[in-house]
Design a protein around this motif. Structure first.
Motif, PDB file in Angstrom:
ATOM      1  N   SER A   1      40.133  19.586  -0.515  1.00 35.13           N
ATOM      2  CA  SER A   1      39.129  18.835  -1.363  1.00 35.13           C
ATOM      3  C   SER A   1      39.140  17.534  -1.290  1.00 35.13           C
ATOM      4  CB  SER A   1      39.508  19.510  -2.998  1.00 35.13           C
ATOM      5  OG  SER A   1      40.623  18.926  -3.415  1.00 35.13           O
TER       6      SER A   1
ATOM      7  N   ASP B   1      35.080  18.684  -4.505  1.00 34.82           N
ATOM      8  CA  ASP B   1      34.462  19.227  -3.648  1.00 34.82           C
ATOM      9  C   ASP B   1      35.127  19.841  -2.420  1.00 34.82           C
ATOM     10  OD1 ASP B   1      32.412  18.516  -5.132  1.00 34.82           O
ATOM     11  OD2 ASP B   1      31.764  16.821  -3.971  1.00 34.82           O
TER      12      ASP B   1
ATOM     13  N   ASP C   1      30.730  20.726 -12.889  1.00 32.70           N
ATOM     14  CA  ASP C   1      30.327  21.764 -11.908  1.00 32.70           C
ATOM     15  C   ASP C   1      31.350  22.593 -11.231  1.00 32.70           C
ATOM     16  OD1 ASP C   1      31.618  19.698 -10.589  1.00 32.70           O
ATOM     17  OD2 ASP C   1      30.009  19.061  -9.322  1.00 32.70           O
ATOM     18  N   LYS C   2      32.539  22.830 -12.092  1.00 32.23           N
ATOM     19  CA  LYS C   2      33.651  23.546 -11.827  1.00 32.23           C
ATOM     20  C   LYS C   2      33.473  24.829 -12.544  1.00 32.23           C
ATOM     21  CE  LYS C   2      35.117  20.091  -9.286  1.00 32.23           C
ATOM     22  NZ  LYS C   2      34.102  18.813  -9.709  1.00 32.23           N
TER      23      LYS C   2
ATOM     24  N   THR D   1      34.535  22.424  -7.083  1.00 29.11           N
ATOM     25  CA  THR D   1      33.007  22.546  -7.133  1.00 29.11           C
ATOM     26  C   THR D   1      32.403  23.748  -6.819  1.00 29.11           C
ATOM     27  OG1 THR D   1      32.977  20.098  -7.193  1.00 29.11           O
ATOM     28  CG2 THR D   1      30.878  21.153  -6.983  1.00 29.11           C
TER      29      THR D   1
ATOM     30  N   ARG E   1      30.147  24.473  -2.975  1.00 31.07           N
ATOM     31  CA  ARG E   1      30.323  23.336  -1.924  1.00 31.07           C
ATOM     32  C   ARG E   1      30.851  23.581  -0.772  1.00 31.07           C
ATOM     33  NH1 ARG E   1      29.051  18.691  -4.638  1.00 31.07           N
ATOM     34  NH2 ARG E   1      27.463  18.934  -6.348  1.00 31.07           N
TER      35      ARG E   1
END
Length: 628
Positions: free
Chosen positions: A517, A522, A417-418, A555, A558
């Motif tokens: 993060s 996130d 999800d990066k 991410t 987020r």
């Protein structure tokens, strides 16, 4: 119950993805349990220890039975109190009207969302996800009485200032709340369909096989975006209602289906934007007598063709087949409205005469892995994968396994999800071509990566690339398209609109905060207790520190509403800088937005423009795509 307009009947075609932005139809506030008489003339709605605000949206223009993919409520804060004096959002349960002053309506004690206006800032919008509430209202229109806002903490008498929420009557100091609803078919999986079940929903994106529709199931809705063949539907399947798609074979294995019910001619007038209309097609070739010659069918097209299609030109069978199985949720888009917006006089950028959509997020490693597995499993002549992508010390997120002729690609741990980095401009436009063509599987060539939105010719590493082709369905945004999505705000200067210095609607004196993060990458927000927060922040200056790195990608999306532009595009100020379509000088292509390793906020500002040779790639550069 609100006086509801007549709901439009749902068309018998599959619902296409569309975004509807609704302004507040009614808004009011209460004082000591009574609706205030002056509210319908005021520009703001006060919320404090003794006052609540109410907002209602008329959903009647959304067709009955429409499927809601996403709904977002946007509320404007004209002024805010000290930190900690926040808002709770609720679902209104009592009947009320702005025009009729009376007792304030009741609302659900459950909190739908909580927001701290002081973290958002005055004269800014904040966004809240209200998808499920809107779905409930579409299913039961009589239950829609809108939203209520109460103070946090509700019982305190120590609030020294009201939270002033923009009202629909505001002409300068307030702006109405808006409800953005994105419609489109949701995917249906086989576990949702059982023998004998009555399915009054759309079945989208993929072949409908015997495992998904059991024999004797009653299908009274629409079947869309997939081949419907005689071997895929059980012999005793009853097809009540209108069914979109095609039948292969002569239908002899079906009962309750007559030749007359599946016979029909398909003309060019029944095809719009590459989509096949809701008619039945008999077996046999579909030639120019039925489809106008030169009709381009290279984009996302529902249905299938039997026969050899020899009467058609510009026909792309591979793209057509891939389009039927493409994942509708592969990319999340945000609409960029306000066509004909003014140019930014500081640099001549941002004026766009048409509506379009842009990816809400940067393209992720997971999305790029799907791309690689589709078109680079046997060979990779376009250099879509580079060695740095697999190196943990380089902050890459993708591993290639196998040997030449048999490759496969996977995401590194915690990197799916990066945003994908180490992508050249050439690789970004090939990704756009692949999406334009319906995300097909096959070697890199004209039907997959080398034609579509752009025509790519010549030899590596300096290919020749055409301008964006007419009819492009997915593309790399121009610098002005990207710029508008990041910085433009139609409310910036009253009704004339204008451009913010930073992505998140803050003046030059308030640059984004450096995000931090957690251990998963996130984003976290210094000074905020609300997750996700509305605090204006960006991933730059090595703020995201995780995975053993001082400075890393984070991410996507987020960071909450504070990382979004006016239109809702996330991370346009940080994480990765992004390629755009425009030529800046010579052969160099444009790059916009800040990155995780930028040491100050210069590149986050609207004047922060970069460029590079299209064959280069970096740990700090990625991309997002646009569509119509």
């Amino acid at each position: 119950m609100k006086p509801a307009a007549t709901l439009l009947l749902a068309a018998m075609l599959p619902i296409r993805l569309v975004a509807v932005t609704l302004p507040a139809a009614e808004d009011s506030s209460s004082l000591k349990g009574k609706l205030t008489a002056a509210t319908n003339r005021a520009s703001t709605l006060p919320v404090d220890a003794t006052r609540n605000a109410f907002v209602y949206f008329d959903l009647s223009e959304i067709p009955a039975g429409a499927e809601v993919r996403y709904a977002r409520l946007r509320v404007y804060f004209s002024s805010v109190p000290r930190a900690g004096a926040g808002l709770r959002m609720h679902k209104v349960t009592g009947i009320w009207s702005e025009a009729a002053v009376g007792n304030a309506p009741t609302f659900d004690n459950a909190t739908l969302s909580t927001i701290d206006p002081a973290l958002v800032g005055a004269k800014r919008f904040a966004s809240m996800d209200v998808t499920q509430v809107v779905r409930d209202w579409i299913a039961s229109p009589a239950s829609n009485e809108g939203f209520a806002f109460s103070a946090v903490p509700a019982a305190t008498a120590k609030l020294t200032a009201s939270v002033l929420v923009g009202a629909k009557e505001g002409s300068g100091s307030g702006y109405p709340a808006e409800l953005e609803v994105e419609l489109g078919p949701l995917p249906v999986v086989s576990s949702q369909i059982s023998p004998g079940a009555v399915q009054q929903i759309h079945i989208a994106n993929g072949a409908v096989g015997g495992g998904q529709l059991a024999a004797q199931a009653v299908q009274s809705g629409n079947i869309a975006n997939g081949a419907i063949g005689s071997q895929q539907l059980g012999s005793n399947l009853t097809l009540g209602g209108t069914t979109a798609g095609t039948f292969s074979g002569d239908g002899s294995s079906l009962t309750g289906i007559t030749a007359a019910s599946i016979t029909g001619k398909l003309t060019s007038a029944q095809i719009a934007d590459g989509a096949i209309a809701s008619v039945h097609i008999t077996s046999g070739a579909i030639g120019s007598a039925q489809l106008a010659a030169n009709l381009a069918l290279a984009g996302t097209t529902t249905g299938t063709f039997s026969g050899d299609a020899s009467g058609l030109t510009n026909f792309n069978p591979a793209a057509l087949a891939a389009a039927a199985s493409a994942n509708a949720n592969f990319m999340k888009w945000v609409p960029i409205a306000d066509a004909g917006n003014p140019v930014d006089g500081d640099n001549g950028l941002g004026a766009i005469t048409y509506r379009y959509k842009i990816g809400k997020y940067e393209v992720t490693n997971d999305q790029y892995v799907q791309f690689l597995n589709a078109v680079a499993s046997t060979a990779d002549p376009g250099s879509l994968f580079v060695t740095a992508m697999k190196e943990p010390t380089e902050r890459g997120g993708i591993i290639r396994v196998g040997v030449p002729g048999s490759y496969s690609y996977v995401c590194r741990r915690a990197m799916a999800d990066k945003p994908v980095n180490y992508v050249s401009w050439y690789s970004a436009i090939r990704f756009a071509n692949w999406m334009h063509n319906g995300m097909p599987t096959g070697p890199q060539g004209p039907t997959t990566t080398e034609d579509g939105a752009y025509t790519i010719t010549g030899a590596a590493p300096n290919w020749t690339v055409s301008n964006r082709n007419p009819g492009a369905k997915v593309w790399l945004p121009t610098e002005s398209e990207w710029y508008k999505a990041a910085y433009y705000d139609p409310y910036r200067f009253g009704t004339s609109g204008g451009y913010w210095m930073f992505h998140s609607q803050n003046p030059i004196s308030v640059p984004p905060t450096q995000c931090q993060s957690n251990g998963k990458g996130d984003m976290t927000h210094p000074g905020s207790s609300i997750v996700p927060s509305s605090l204006n922040c960006a991933n730059f200056n090595n703020g995201a520190q995780w995975g053993g790195f001082i400075g890393h990608v984070a991410t996507v999306g987020r960071g909450g509403g504070g990382t979004e532009s006016f239109y809702g595009a996330a991370d346009m100020a940080g994480n990765l800088a992004e390629w755009n379509e425009s030529i800046i000088s010579g052969s160099a292509r444009g790059i916009r937005g800040g990155a995780w390793n930028d040491t100050d906020d210069l590149w986050l500002r609207k004047e922060g423009r970069k460029s590079a040779d299209p064959s280069t790639y970096s740990s700090a550069v990625g991309f997002r795509v646009a569509t119509n």
